[in-house]
Design a protein around this motif. Structure first.
Motif, PDB file in Angstrom:
ATOM      1  N   ASP A   1       0.768  -1.176   0.057  1.00 11.81           N
ATOM      2  CA  ASP A   1      -0.087  -0.012  -0.070  1.00 11.81           C
ATOM      3  C   ASP A   1       0.963   1.364  -0.032  1.00 11.81           C
ATOM      4  O   ASP A   1       0.722   2.225  -0.693  1.00 11.81           O
ATOM      5  N   GLU A   2       1.976   1.224   0.722  1.00  9.50           N
ATOM      6  CA  GLU A   2       2.951   2.265   0.802  1.00  9.50           C
ATOM      7  C   GLU A   2       3.639   2.596  -0.576  1.00  9.50           C
ATOM      8  O   GLU A   2       3.700   3.766  -0.792  1.00  9.50           O
ATOM      9  N   LEU A   3       4.029   1.370  -1.158  1.00  2.00           N
ATOM     10  CA  LEU A   3       4.719   1.467  -2.415  1.00  2.00           C
ATOM     11  C   LEU A   3       3.830   2.195  -3.467  1.00  2.00           C
ATOM     12  O   LEU A   3       4.138   3.252  -4.240  1.00  2.00           O
ATOM     13  N   TYR A   4       2.605   1.688  -3.563  1.00  3.53           N
ATOM     14  CA  TYR A   4       1.792   1.775  -4.692  1.00  3.53           C
ATOM     15  C   TYR A   4       1.249   3.345  -4.202  1.00  3.53           C
ATOM     16  O   TYR A   4       1.225   4.330  -5.281  1.00  3.53           O
ATOM     17  N   GLY A   5       1.076   3.824  -3.070  1.00  9.00           N
ATOM     18  CA  GLY A   5       0.808   5.224  -2.740  1.00  9.00           C
ATOM     19  C   GLY A   5       1.903   6.002  -3.311  1.00  9.00           C
ATOM     20  O   GLY A   5       1.651   7.278  -3.822  1.00  9.00           O
ATOM     21  N   LYS A   6       3.128   5.718  -3.051  1.00 12.82           N
ATOM     22  CA  LYS A   6       4.308   6.584  -3.405  1.00 12.82           C
ATOM     23  C   LYS A   6       4.311   6.932  -4.845  1.00 12.82           C
ATOM     24  O   LYS A   6       4.682   7.921  -5.338  1.00 12.82           O
ATOM     25  N   LEU A   7       4.167   5.802  -5.553  1.00 16.85           N
ATOM     26  CA  LEU A   7       4.355   5.578  -7.004  1.00 16.85           C
ATOM     27  C   LEU A   7       3.097   6.472  -7.562  1.00 16.85           C
ATOM     28  O   LEU A   7       3.012   7.134  -8.606  1.00 16.85           O
ATOM     29  N   ALA A   8       2.035   6.346  -6.887  1.00 14.93           N
ATOM     30  CA  ALA A   8       0.800   7.174  -7.479  1.00 14.93           C
ATOM     31  C   ALA A   8       1.008   8.842  -7.345  1.00 14.93           C
ATOM     32  O   ALA A   8       0.596   9.443  -8.081  1.00 14.93           O
ATOM     33  N   ALA A   9       2.066   9.094  -6.206  1.00 16.91           N
ATOM     34  CA  ALA A   9       2.239  10.387  -6.049  1.00 16.91           C
ATOM     35  C   ALA A   9       3.627  10.991  -6.887  1.00 16.91           C
ATOM     36  O   ALA A   9       3.521  11.950  -7.406  1.00 16.91           O
ATOM     37  N   TYR A  10       4.394  10.174  -6.954  1.00 12.83           N
ATOM     38  CA  TYR A  10       5.683  10.350  -7.641  1.00 12.83           C
ATOM     39  C   TYR A  10       5.672  10.130  -9.223  1.00 12.83           C
ATOM     40  O   TYR A  10       6.433  10.996 -10.030  1.00 12.83           O
ATOM     41  N   ALA A  11       4.991   9.078  -9.800  1.00 12.49           N
ATOM     42  CA  ALA A  11       5.324   8.615 -11.021  1.00 12.49           C
ATOM     43  C   ALA A  11       4.360   9.342 -12.130  1.00 12.49           C
ATOM     44  O   ALA A  11       3.009   9.631 -11.502  1.00 12.49           O
ATOM     45  N   GLY A  12       4.413   9.251 -13.023  1.00 10.29           N
ATOM     46  CA  GLY A  12       3.467   9.462 -14.343  1.00 10.29           C
ATOM     47  C   GLY A  12       3.541   8.840 -15.358  1.00 10.29           C
ATOM     48  O   GLY A  12       4.812   8.315 -15.930  1.00 10.29           O
ATOM     49  N   PRO A  13       2.847   8.848 -16.491  1.00 16.22           N
ATOM     50  CA  PRO A  13       3.051   8.095 -17.562  1.00 16.22           C
ATOM     51  C   PRO A  13       3.669   8.832 -18.475  1.00 16.22           C
ATOM     52  O   PRO A  13       3.919  10.114 -18.690  1.00 16.22           O
ATOM     53  N   ILE A  14       4.246   8.000 -19.555  1.00 15.20           N
ATOM     54  CA  ILE A  14       5.403   8.478 -20.425  1.00 15.20           C
ATOM     55  C   ILE A  14       4.632   8.282 -21.833  1.00 15.20           C
ATOM     56  O   ILE A  14       3.665   7.414 -21.998  1.00 15.20           O
TER      57      ILE A  14
ATOM     58  N   GLY B   1       1.593   2.474 -21.725  1.00 16.39           N
ATOM     59  CA  GLY B   1       1.415   1.523 -20.423  1.00 16.39           C
ATOM     60  C   GLY B   1       2.610   1.726 -19.429  1.00 16.39           C
ATOM     61  O   GLY B   1       2.830   1.022 -18.575  1.00 16.39           O
ATOM     62  N   TYR B   2       3.845   2.294 -19.891  1.00 18.20           N
ATOM     63  CA  TYR B   2       4.813   2.666 -19.207  1.00 18.20           C
ATOM     64  C   TYR B   2       4.569   4.078 -18.287  1.00 18.20           C
ATOM     65  O   TYR B   2       4.111   4.963 -18.767  1.00 18.20           O
ATOM     66  N   PHE B   3       5.512   3.986 -17.023  1.00 21.12           N
ATOM     67  CA  PHE B   3       5.295   5.062 -16.131  1.00 21.12           C
ATOM     68  C   PHE B   3       6.688   5.332 -15.788  1.00 21.12           C
ATOM     69  O   PHE B   3       7.838   4.588 -15.998  1.00 21.12           O
ATOM     70  N   ALA B   4       7.073   6.502 -15.233  1.00 19.00           N
ATOM     71  CA  ALA B   4       8.465   7.065 -14.849  1.00 19.00           C
ATOM     72  C   ALA B   4       8.262   7.743 -13.758  1.00 19.00           C
ATOM     73  O   ALA B   4       7.499   8.643 -13.655  1.00 19.00           O
ATOM     74  N   VAL B   5       9.451   7.778 -12.619  1.00 25.11           N
ATOM     75  CA  VAL B   5       9.429   8.539 -11.559  1.00 25.11           C
ATOM     76  C   VAL B   5       9.951   9.878 -12.037  1.00 25.11           C
ATOM     77  O   VAL B   5       9.728  11.077 -11.891  1.00 25.11           O
ATOM     78  N   PRO B   6      11.190  10.112 -12.872  1.00 27.24           N
ATOM     79  CA  PRO B   6      11.728  11.129 -13.372  1.00 27.24           C
ATOM     80  C   PRO B   6      11.019  12.028 -14.252  1.00 27.24           C
ATOM     81  O   PRO B   6      10.299  11.260 -15.267  1.00 27.24           O
ATOM     82  N   LEU B   7      11.304  13.119 -14.157  1.00 28.17           N
ATOM     83  CA  LEU B   7      10.374  14.021 -15.222  1.00 28.17           C
ATOM     84  C   LEU B   7      11.074  13.936 -16.688  1.00 28.17           C
ATOM     85  O   LEU B   7      12.034  13.318 -16.883  1.00 28.17           O
ATOM     86  N   ASP B   8      10.457  14.117 -17.843  1.00 28.47           N
ATOM     87  CA  ASP B   8      10.715  14.147 -18.953  1.00 28.47           C
ATOM     88  C   ASP B   8      12.091  14.676 -19.262  1.00 28.47           C
ATOM     89  O   ASP B   8      12.950  13.964 -19.960  1.00 28.47           O
ATOM     90  N   HIS B   9      12.294  15.928 -18.937  1.00 28.96           N
ATOM     91  CA  HIS B   9      13.548  16.492 -19.180  1.00 28.96           C
ATOM     92  C   HIS B   9      14.877  15.684 -18.569  1.00 28.96           C
ATOM     93  O   HIS B   9      15.832  15.828 -18.875  1.00 28.96           O
ATOM     94  N   GLU B  10      14.424  15.067 -17.326  1.00 29.67           N
ATOM     95  CA  GLU B  10      15.463  14.646 -16.365  1.00 29.67           C
ATOM     96  C   GLU B  10      15.708  13.281 -17.140  1.00 29.67           C
ATOM     97  O   GLU B  10      17.064  12.917 -17.166  1.00 29.67           O
ATOM     98  N   ARG B  11      15.001  12.683 -17.702  1.00 28.90           N
ATOM     99  CA  ARG B  11      15.214  11.094 -18.553  1.00 28.90           C
ATOM    100  C   ARG B  11      15.818  11.560 -19.750  1.00 28.90           C
ATOM    101  O   ARG B  11      16.919  10.799 -20.176  1.00 28.90           O
ATOM    102  N   ALA B  12      15.560  12.667 -20.359  1.00 27.89           N
ATOM    103  CA  ALA B  12      16.281  13.094 -21.638  1.00 27.89           C
ATOM    104  C   ALA B  12      17.875  13.474 -21.306  1.00 27.89           C
ATOM    105  O   ALA B  12      18.610  13.001 -22.100  1.00 27.89           O
TER     106      ALA B  12
END
Length: 215
Positions: free
Chosen positions: A128-141, A146-157
């Motif tokens: 529950d804690e992990l899924y909640g953290k990912l819901a707050a930190y991650a976003g779709p790319i 169907g993939y998600f990522a914690v780093p922002l787009d410009h950080e991944r780039a």
């Protein structure tokens, strides 16, 4: 005392009397002494075996719930949680087990066996804690779908993460590793308490029965 033990005890008494009689008659032989020793050894063995407590059988509900938990966290999912760094993009499908278990609440998901219940409760809490953290930190790319990522787009780039992002990645990585540690503890305990559950290993993939939860 059962019949076999009673007979052995009486035999031991008779053999002891035989030894005493032989001694007073001045005709001591080894046969009665050996009979006494054999009877005593047999009684000791029976007592030792009888004093060993058998492993109590698991409640059928515990067996079914344990197999359900094992089916959700299959080897592929455990490898992902153990080895994947959330600094990289990930398919949301790899988190279906974490998502489903995060909804486990109520007596339906409680084990009668206290050891299994304590471990599974920690798995539920961490999930529950992990899924909640990912819901707050991650976003779709954008790609792949169907993939998600914690780093922002410009950080991944740039392949260079800010301090806050790095801390978030470390946090969710640690939670994922701790889930696997608890799953290993559950596996050992469940295998000891329900060895019959390992006689046939199903190879079908578990399908999530819970409703969708949007990150």
């Amino acid at each position: 005392m059962n019949v076999a033990k009673l007979i052995s005890a009486l035999s031991c008494m008779v053999a002891s009397g035989w030894v005493g009689y032989s001694y007073h008659a001045g005709d001591v032989t080894f046969e009665p002494l050996l009979a006494v020793l054999a009877a005593l050894a047999w009684l000791f063995t029976e007592h030792k075996e009888g004093s060993q407590k058998p492993v109590p059988a698991l409640h059928p509900h515990d067996v079914a719930l344990g197999l359900r938990l094992k089916g959700l966290f299959n080897e592929s999912t455990k490898v992902f949680l153990r080895e994947h760094s959330f600094g990289q993009a990930y398919p949301h499908s790899k988190l279906h087990a974490v998502r489903d278990v995060s909804y486990w609440e109520g007596s339906e998901y409680e084990f009668e066996n206290s050891e299994l219940d304590n471990i599974s409760s920690e798995i539920v809490r961490l999930s529950d804690e992990l899924y909640g953290k990912l819901a707050a930190y991650a976003g779709p790319i954008n790609r792949p779908e169907g993939y998600f990522a914690v780093p922002l787009d410009h950080e991944r780039a740039q392949d260079r993460f800010g301090e806050e992002t790095s801390a978030r990645i470390a946090e969710v990585n640690e939670l994922a590793r701790r889930i696997v540690q608890q799953l290993e503890l559950f596996e050992k305990a469940f295998r000891k308490l329900s060895p019959e559950s390992y006689s046939v290993q199903p190879r079908t993939a578990s399908v999530s029965a819970e409703g969708p939860r949007i990150l």
